[in-house]
Design a protein around this motif. Structure first.
Motif, mmCIF file in Angstrom:
data_model
loop_
_atom_site.group_PDB
_atom_site.id
_atom_site.type_symbol
_atom_site.label_atom_id
_atom_site.label_comp_id
_atom_site.label_asym_id
_atom_site.label_seq_id
_atom_site.Cartn_x
_atom_site.Cartn_y
_atom_site.Cartn_z
ATOM 1 N N ILE A 146 0.969 -1.277 -0.060
ATOM 2 C CA ILE A 146 -0.012 -0.029 0.078
ATOM 3 C C ILE A 146 0.884 1.252 -0.052
ATOM 4 C CG2 ILE A 146 -1.941 1.211 1.181
ATOM 5 C CD1 ILE A 146 -2.747 -1.394 -0.021
ATOM 6 N N THR A 147 1.825 1.287 0.757
ATOM 7 C CA THR A 147 2.894 2.322 0.750
ATOM 8 C C THR A 147 3.492 2.657 -0.503
ATOM 9 O OG1 THR A 147 3.054 1.858 3.255
ATOM 10 C CG2 THR A 147 4.890 3.325 1.924
ATOM 11 N N LEU A 148 4.112 1.337 -1.063
ATOM 12 C CA LEU A 148 4.675 1.511 -2.328
ATOM 13 C C LEU A 148 3.664 1.967 -3.468
ATOM 14 C CD1 LEU A 148 7.151 0.747 -3.982
ATOM 15 C CD2 LEU A 148 6.203 -1.489 -4.406
ATOM 16 N N THR A 149 2.428 1.729 -3.464
ATOM 17 C CA THR A 149 1.489 1.958 -4.328
ATOM 18 C C THR A 149 1.180 3.617 -4.088
ATOM 19 O OG1 THR A 149 0.310 -0.109 -4.271
ATOM 20 C CG2 THR A 149 -0.999 2.007 -5.262
ATOM 21 N N ALA A 150 1.114 4.196 -2.927
ATOM 22 C CA ALA A 150 0.986 5.661 -2.688
ATOM 23 C C ALA A 150 2.199 6.424 -3.160
ATOM 24 C CB ALA A 150 0.493 5.820 -1.217
ATOM 25 N N SER A 151 3.271 5.793 -3.241
ATOM 26 C CA SER A 151 4.368 6.668 -3.519
ATOM 27 C C SER A 151 4.403 7.070 -4.938
ATOM 28 C CB SER A 151 5.614 5.860 -3.300
ATOM 29 O OG SER A 151 5.652 4.747 -4.207
ATOM 30 N N CYS A 152 3.363 6.568 -5.724
ATOM 31 C CA CYS A 152 3.367 7.146 -7.256
ATOM 32 C C CYS A 152 1.872 7.210 -7.457
ATOM 33 C CB CYS A 152 4.219 6.094 -8.058
ATOM 34 S SG CYS A 152 4.083 6.530 -9.923
ATOM 35 N N LYS A 153 1.520 8.375 -7.986
ATOM 36 C CA LYS A 153 -0.045 8.426 -8.324
ATOM 37 C C LYS A 153 -0.554 7.652 -9.580
ATOM 38 C CE LYS A 153 0.427 12.560 -11.200
ATOM 39 N NZ LYS A 153 -0.145 14.133 -11.686
ATOM 40 N N GLU A 154 0.656 7.053 -10.183
ATOM 41 C CA GLU A 154 0.313 6.328 -11.317
ATOM 42 C C GLU A 154 -0.028 4.894 -11.262
ATOM 43 O OE1 GLU A 154 -0.860 7.396 -14.303
ATOM 44 O OE2 GLU A 154 -0.823 9.570 -13.681
ATOM 45 N N ARG A 155 0.531 4.436 -9.870
ATOM 46 C CA ARG A 155 0.574 2.986 -9.554
ATOM 47 C C ARG A 155 -1.146 2.555 -8.959
ATOM 48 N NH1 ARG A 155 5.910 3.120 -6.186
ATOM 49 N NH2 ARG A 155 7.259 2.378 -8.200
ATOM 50 N N ALA A 156 -1.314 1.202 -9.386
ATOM 51 C CA ALA A 156 -2.494 0.667 -9.042
ATOM 52 C C ALA A 156 -2.274 -0.618 -8.520
ATOM 53 C CB ALA A 156 -3.709 0.716 -10.134
ATOM 54 N N LEU A 157 -2.703 -1.026 -7.445
ATOM 55 C CA LEU A 157 -2.227 -2.475 -6.645
ATOM 56 C C LEU A 157 -3.787 -3.269 -7.198
ATOM 57 C CD1 LEU A 157 -0.695 -4.276 -5.145
ATOM 58 C CD2 LEU A 157 -2.096 -3.447 -3.059
ATOM 59 N N ILE A 158 -3.340 -4.436 -7.973
ATOM 60 C CA ILE A 158 -4.527 -5.265 -8.618
ATOM 61 C C ILE A 158 -4.351 -6.737 -7.971
ATOM 62 C CG2 ILE A 158 -5.540 -5.885 -10.710
ATOM 63 C CD1 ILE A 158 -5.643 -2.951 -10.146
ATOM 64 N N LEU A 159 -5.457 -7.053 -7.437
ATOM 65 C CA LEU A 159 -5.789 -8.607 -7.115
ATOM 66 C C LEU A 159 -6.157 -9.543 -8.416
ATOM 67 C CD1 LEU A 159 -7.565 -8.538 -3.923
ATOM 68 C CD2 LEU A 159 -5.020 -8.908 -4.226
ATOM 69 N N LEU A 160 -5.490 -10.552 -8.743
ATOM 70 C CA LEU A 160 -5.763 -11.354 -9.769
ATOM 71 C C LEU A 160 -6.572 -12.557 -9.251
ATOM 72 C CD1 LEU A 160 -2.449 -11.658 -11.733
ATOM 73 C CD2 LEU A 160 -4.288 -9.917 -12.090
ATOM 74 N N TYR A 161 -7.528 -12.717 -9.822
ATOM 75 C CA TYR A 161 -8.690 -14.032 -9.319
ATOM 76 C C TYR A 161 -8.289 -15.139 -10.142
ATOM 77 C CZ TYR A 161 -11.581 -10.095 -7.651
ATOM 78 O OH TYR A 161 -12.071 -9.125 -6.750
ATOM 79 N N LEU A 162 -7.187 -15.624 -9.679
ATOM 80 C CA LEU A 162 -6.342 -16.979 -10.341
ATOM 81 C C LEU A 162 -6.204 -17.830 -9.129
ATOM 82 C CD1 LEU A 162 -3.376 -16.602 -10.201
ATOM 83 C CD2 LEU A 162 -3.505 -15.478 -12.242
ATOM 84 N N HIS A 163 -5.968 -19.117 -9.431
ATOM 85 C CA HIS A 163 -5.515 -19.949 -8.333
ATOM 86 C C HIS A 163 -4.221 -20.480 -8.644
ATOM 87 C CE1 HIS A 163 -5.354 -23.447 -5.666
ATOM 88 N NE2 HIS A 163 -6.676 -23.346 -5.344
ATOM 89 N N SER A 164 -3.315 -20.349 -7.751
ATOM 90 C CA SER A 164 -1.971 -20.644 -7.844
ATOM 91 C C SER A 164 -1.785 -21.956 -8.351
ATOM 92 C CB SER A 164 -1.359 -20.851 -6.382
ATOM 93 O OG SER A 164 -1.540 -19.326 -5.862
ATOM 94 N N ARG A 165 -2.516 -22.957 -8.172
ATOM 95 C CA ARG A 165 -2.269 -24.255 -8.617
ATOM 96 C C ARG A 165 -2.493 -24.352 -10.519
ATOM 97 N NH1 ARG A 165 -4.639 -26.001 -4.050
ATOM 98 N NH2 ARG A 165 -3.227 -27.309 -2.383
#
Length: 269
Positions: free
Chosen positions: A35-54
């Protein structure tokens, strides 16, 4: 007096192990505050991927991750951004990236699984950090979490006191539901892929139902909800270094999640 306690997940109820790979510079970082890393640049977006690791671990590591995601219609959740973005904007950056490979993400998954595989309860999530300035994926990310030793006991003790318990977290919903089941928090009280604005809204909605609403968090993405709550509790259990705004917003600062029980009890007397 009716009371609700809203918990963040990672770093608050769960001890989290996180690995990031910078796909442009081919470097790996561990236990970074995303979250801190995302907030350090206004062009960043943290995205969750709906995939299974297996499902992805046996894929061709040389293939572009964007190709796999688009071909398999892998959906995503927007966990954190510094500016308002549309799903189409995110989809365009994600599905047209030409740098991140499946192997980049596989490496993160294997590292986290190696660290967490002995745990009886593990929530494993993967995602990416997009950067509009770069036109695509900047980091691939995997995080694994296990409940803190007294997390389940904390929820049980609060519920025995007649306190309603909730989770509002940026984590992927289906993984969060399984963790909520283990902890004993009703699924109807569990809010996944919660941005800072959604967490704030959860608290605001609960304030219409309860006399007192308490927010327990550990990161800057919890700040808006902490400010909206009647009382804010900041957890230092995983990471003691916190931004000043978080420290100032906290009515209570704790080193163990079970301290929430004593705080709630004191507010009722």
């Amino acid at each position: 007096m009716t009371t609700a306690v809203v918990f963040d997940s990672a770093g608050t109820l769960l001890r989290t192990y996180r690995v990031l790979k910078d796909v442009r510079n081919n470097t790996v970082q561990k236990n970074v505050e995303t979250i801190t890393l995302t907030a350090s640049c206004k062009e960043r977006a943290l995205i969750l991927l709906y995939l299974h690791s297996r499902e992805i671990i046996d894929e061709d590591p040389t293939r572009l991750l964007s190709g796999y995601l688009s071909e398999n219609n892998i959906e995503f959740g927007i966990s954190c951004t510094c500016k308002a973005v549309t799903a189409d904007y995110i989809r365009n950056l994600l599905y047209n990236d030409s740098h991140a490979t499946i192997g980049d993400l596989q490496g993160c998954i294997r590292t986290v699984w190696g660290a967490c595989k002995k745990e009886s309860i593990v929530a494993l999530n993967s995602g990416v950090m997009l950067n509009g300035n770069l036109g695509g994926i900047e980091f691939v990310i995997t995080a694994g979490g296990r409940p803190f030793s007294r997390a389940r006991e904390t929820i049980q003790d609060l519920q025995a006191m007649g306190i309603s318990t909730y989770i509002a977290s940026g984590d992927r919903t289906n993984k969060l539901m399984r963790m909520a089941d283990y902890l004993g928090i009703p699924q109807d009280n569990t809010h996944g892929v919660a941005t800072p604005a959604i967490k704030e809204q959860v608290v605001e909605d609960l304030k219409r139902q309860y006399d007192t609403v308490i927010m327990v968090g550990d990161g800057i993405n919890d700040l808006r909800a902490m400010k909206k709550a009647d009382f804010a509790i900041l957890s230092l259990q995983q990471n003691r270094k916190k931004p000043d705004p978080l420290m100032k917003a906290a009515d209570y600062i704790i080193d163990s999640v079970h301290e929430v029980v004593d705080i709630v009890d004191s507010l009722h007397h």
